[in-house]
Scaffold this motif. Structure first.
Motif, PDB file in Angstrom:
ATOM      1  N   THR A   1       2.317 -11.437   2.435  1.00 60.90           N
ATOM      2  CA  THR A   1       1.669 -10.295   3.113  1.00 60.90           C
ATOM      3  C   THR A   1       0.772  -9.648   2.128  1.00 60.90           C
ATOM      4  OG1 THR A   1       3.297 -10.148   4.673  1.00 60.90           O
ATOM      5  CG2 THR A   1       1.813  -8.096   4.300  1.00 60.90           C
TER       6      THR A   1
ATOM      7  N   MET B   1      -4.455  -0.402   9.046  1.00 65.95           N
ATOM      8  CA  MET B   1      -3.260  -0.401   9.512  1.00 65.95           C
ATOM      9  C   MET B   1      -2.900   1.165   9.071  1.00 65.95           C
ATOM     10  SD  MET B   1      -0.850  -3.483   9.847  1.00 65.95           S
ATOM     11  CE  MET B   1      -1.142  -4.493  11.615  1.00 65.95           C
TER      12      MET B   1
ATOM     13  N   SER C   1      -1.445   4.957   0.169  1.00 64.24           N
ATOM     14  CA  SER C   1      -1.263   4.230  -1.225  1.00 64.24           C
ATOM     15  C   SER C   1      -1.918   5.232  -2.104  1.00 64.24           C
ATOM     16  CB  SER C   1      -2.208   3.061  -1.323  1.00 64.24           C
ATOM     17  OG  SER C   1      -2.688   2.620  -2.685  1.00 64.24           O
TER      18      SER C   1
ATOM     19  N   ASP D   1       1.411  -1.323  14.633  1.00 68.01           N
ATOM     20  CA  ASP D   1       1.197  -2.091  13.495  1.00 68.01           C
ATOM     21  C   ASP D   1       2.340  -2.816  12.801  1.00 68.01           C
ATOM     22  OD1 ASP D   1      -1.220  -0.772  13.181  1.00 68.01           O
ATOM     23  OD2 ASP D   1      -0.777   0.508  11.537  1.00 68.01           O
ATOM     24  N   SER D   2       3.527  -2.413  13.025  1.00 65.80           N
ATOM     25  CA  SER D   2       4.878  -2.749  12.807  1.00 65.80           C
ATOM     26  C   SER D   2       5.339  -3.906  13.667  1.00 65.80           C
ATOM     27  CB  SER D   2       5.877  -1.873  12.511  1.00 65.80           C
ATOM     28  OG  SER D   2       7.137  -2.163  12.996  1.00 65.80           O
TER      29      SER D   2
ATOM     30  N   SER E   1      -0.270   0.679   5.619  1.00 66.90           N
ATOM     31  CA  SER E   1      -0.480  -0.543   4.647  1.00 66.90           C
ATOM     32  C   SER E   1      -1.947  -0.643   4.552  1.00 66.90           C
ATOM     33  CB  SER E   1       0.310  -1.699   5.064  1.00 66.90           C
ATOM     34  OG  SER E   1      -0.109  -2.266   6.318  1.00 66.90           O
TER      35      SER E   1
ATOM     36  N   THR F   1      -4.548  -5.090   5.736  1.00 62.00           N
ATOM     37  CA  THR F   1      -3.559  -5.916   5.736  1.00 62.00           C
ATOM     38  C   THR F   1      -3.630  -7.517   6.066  1.00 62.00           C
ATOM     39  OG1 THR F   1      -2.041  -3.797   6.397  1.00 62.00           O
ATOM     40  CG2 THR F   1      -1.179  -5.938   6.577  1.00 62.00           C
TER      41      THR F   1
ATOM     42  N   VAL G   1       2.825  -7.127  12.825  1.00 53.94           N
ATOM     43  CA  VAL G   1       3.259  -7.658  11.426  1.00 53.94           C
ATOM     44  C   VAL G   1       4.521  -8.400  12.038  1.00 53.94           C
ATOM     45  CG1 VAL G   1       4.338  -7.259   9.375  1.00 53.94           C
ATOM     46  CG2 VAL G   1       2.261  -5.989  10.301  1.00 53.94           C
TER      47      VAL G   1
ATOM     48  N   LEU H   1      -1.121  -6.158   1.118  1.00 53.67           N
ATOM     49  CA  LEU H   1      -1.349  -4.401   1.544  1.00 53.67           C
ATOM     50  C   LEU H   1      -2.356  -3.673   0.936  1.00 53.67           C
ATOM     51  CD1 LEU H   1       2.404  -3.447   1.900  1.00 53.67           C
ATOM     52  CD2 LEU H   1       1.287  -4.856   3.253  1.00 53.67           C
ATOM     53  N   HIS H   2      -2.900  -2.597   1.383  1.00 52.35           N
ATOM     54  CA  HIS H   2      -3.777  -1.628   0.849  1.00 52.35           C
ATOM     55  C   HIS H   2      -5.122  -2.405   0.552  1.00 52.35           C
ATOM     56  CE1 HIS H   2      -0.494   0.755   1.056  1.00 52.35           C
ATOM     57  NE2 HIS H   2       0.368  -0.151   0.093  1.00 52.35           N
TER      58      HIS H   2
ATOM     59  N   SER I   1      -4.798 -10.156  10.247  1.00 56.63           N
ATOM     60  CA  SER I   1      -6.069  -9.739   9.296  1.00 56.63           C
ATOM     61  C   SER I   1      -6.624  -8.413  10.074  1.00 56.63           C
ATOM     62  CB  SER I   1      -7.185 -10.748   9.244  1.00 56.63           C
ATOM     63  OG  SER I   1      -8.105 -10.278   8.211  1.00 56.63           O
TER      64      SER I   1
END
Ligand SMILES: [Zn+2]
Length: 280
Positions: free
Chosen positions: A215, A197, A245, A122-123, A200, A203, A126, A217-218, A193
């Protein structure tokens, strides 16, 4: 609250006497965490601390100052005629919300290897989206809030657990019910899109051009996919509490490439926006 005044500072740095057209116009707060939009004479090359900054055909550009940016910054301008000028910038130091949490041990949840691998992927995704350069001039627009409501988290805040600093919070959180619509704060192209993730959740990244990107998130729902072109105010997603979250909210982040900036430095204050809504 912020220690400095919230007024947007437009400062025209004067040029040398013999270079009548030589100037850079800065639109933004000269402070840590700020995104600055600027304008120079077309054809001028701009360097921030010796790093080249891309300038569009109209002479417009953007750059940022990180959360803990040095207070002394140096702009270098090379004009079309070859003349070089140095413009030192002095930043305001920000006071961030620091919360000491003592006595209770922070629960460290070590994700299983599969989740860890997912988080790493994921990271990487991003980072790649934020590294993209798009020649869109949308970064110059007056940004709008993607959602209005109570601000439940601010940029730069940090918890210190028994003396050990945690990762600072880099977004602005707006509390809202799951399903509340989120709009594009400026024109752009969807550069990422992904609904699920690891950290997050849902995302989305919108590329506004010249390194400036948003960006979210959630998210619980994503209306647009990678490559879609959006206009400011277009409905792009719904608020959620996906990923790691604690409750439904929108976490909005603004980056200049990988540099994490404070979204509130480019929108009118939430207070003023809500007051205007009430008046209507
Ligand atoms: Zn957040």
């Amino acid at each position: 609250m912020r220690a400095f005044t919230r007024t947007v500072l437009t400062c025209v740095l004067t040029s040398m006497a013999f270079q009548a057209s030589a100037a850079i116009e800065l639109n933004g707060e000269l402070s840590q965490g700020a995104l600055i939009r600027a304008k120079v004479q077309p054809g001028t090359q701009v360097f921030l601390n010796d790093e080249p900054v891309k300038v569009n055909a109209q002479g417009q550009l953007a750059f940022g100052f990180a959360r803990e940016a040095e207070l002394e910054q140096m702009l270098k301008l090379i004009y079309p005629d070859g003349l070089t000028e140095l413009k030192p910038l002095k930043l305001t130091k920000r006071q961030y919300r620091i919360q000491e949490v003592n006595g209770i041990s922070k629960k460290i949840m070590k994700p299983d290897p599969k989740a860890q691998a997912r988080a790493a992927k994921d990271s990487k995704q991003v980072k790649a989206a934020r590294a993209q350069f798009t020649a869109s001039d949308a970064f110059n627009q007056q940004f709008i809030w993607p959602l209005t409501g109570r601000i439940s988290g601010v940029y730069g805040s940090q918890r210190i657990y028994n003396g050990k600093p945690g990762t600072p919070h880099y977004g602005v959180d707006v509390a809202a019910k799951t399903g509340t619509v989120v709009v594009a704060p400026a024109d752009g192209v969807i550069s990422l899109s992904v609904p699920d993730m690891f950290y997050s959740g849902g995302t989305m990244i919108i590329d506004h051009g010249y390194g400036v990107n948003s960006t979210f998130l959630h998210l619980s729902k994503l209306y647009v996919k990678q490559g879609d072109v959006v206009k400011q105010g277009d409905k792009v997603a719904e608020v959620g509490s996906t990923g790691r979250s604690t409750g439904p909210h929108l976490d909005w982040r603004v980056n200049w490439y990988q540099m994490r900036l404070d979204p509130t430095t480019i929108v009118p204050s939430m207070k003023s926006v809500l007051a205007k809504q009430d008046a209507n």
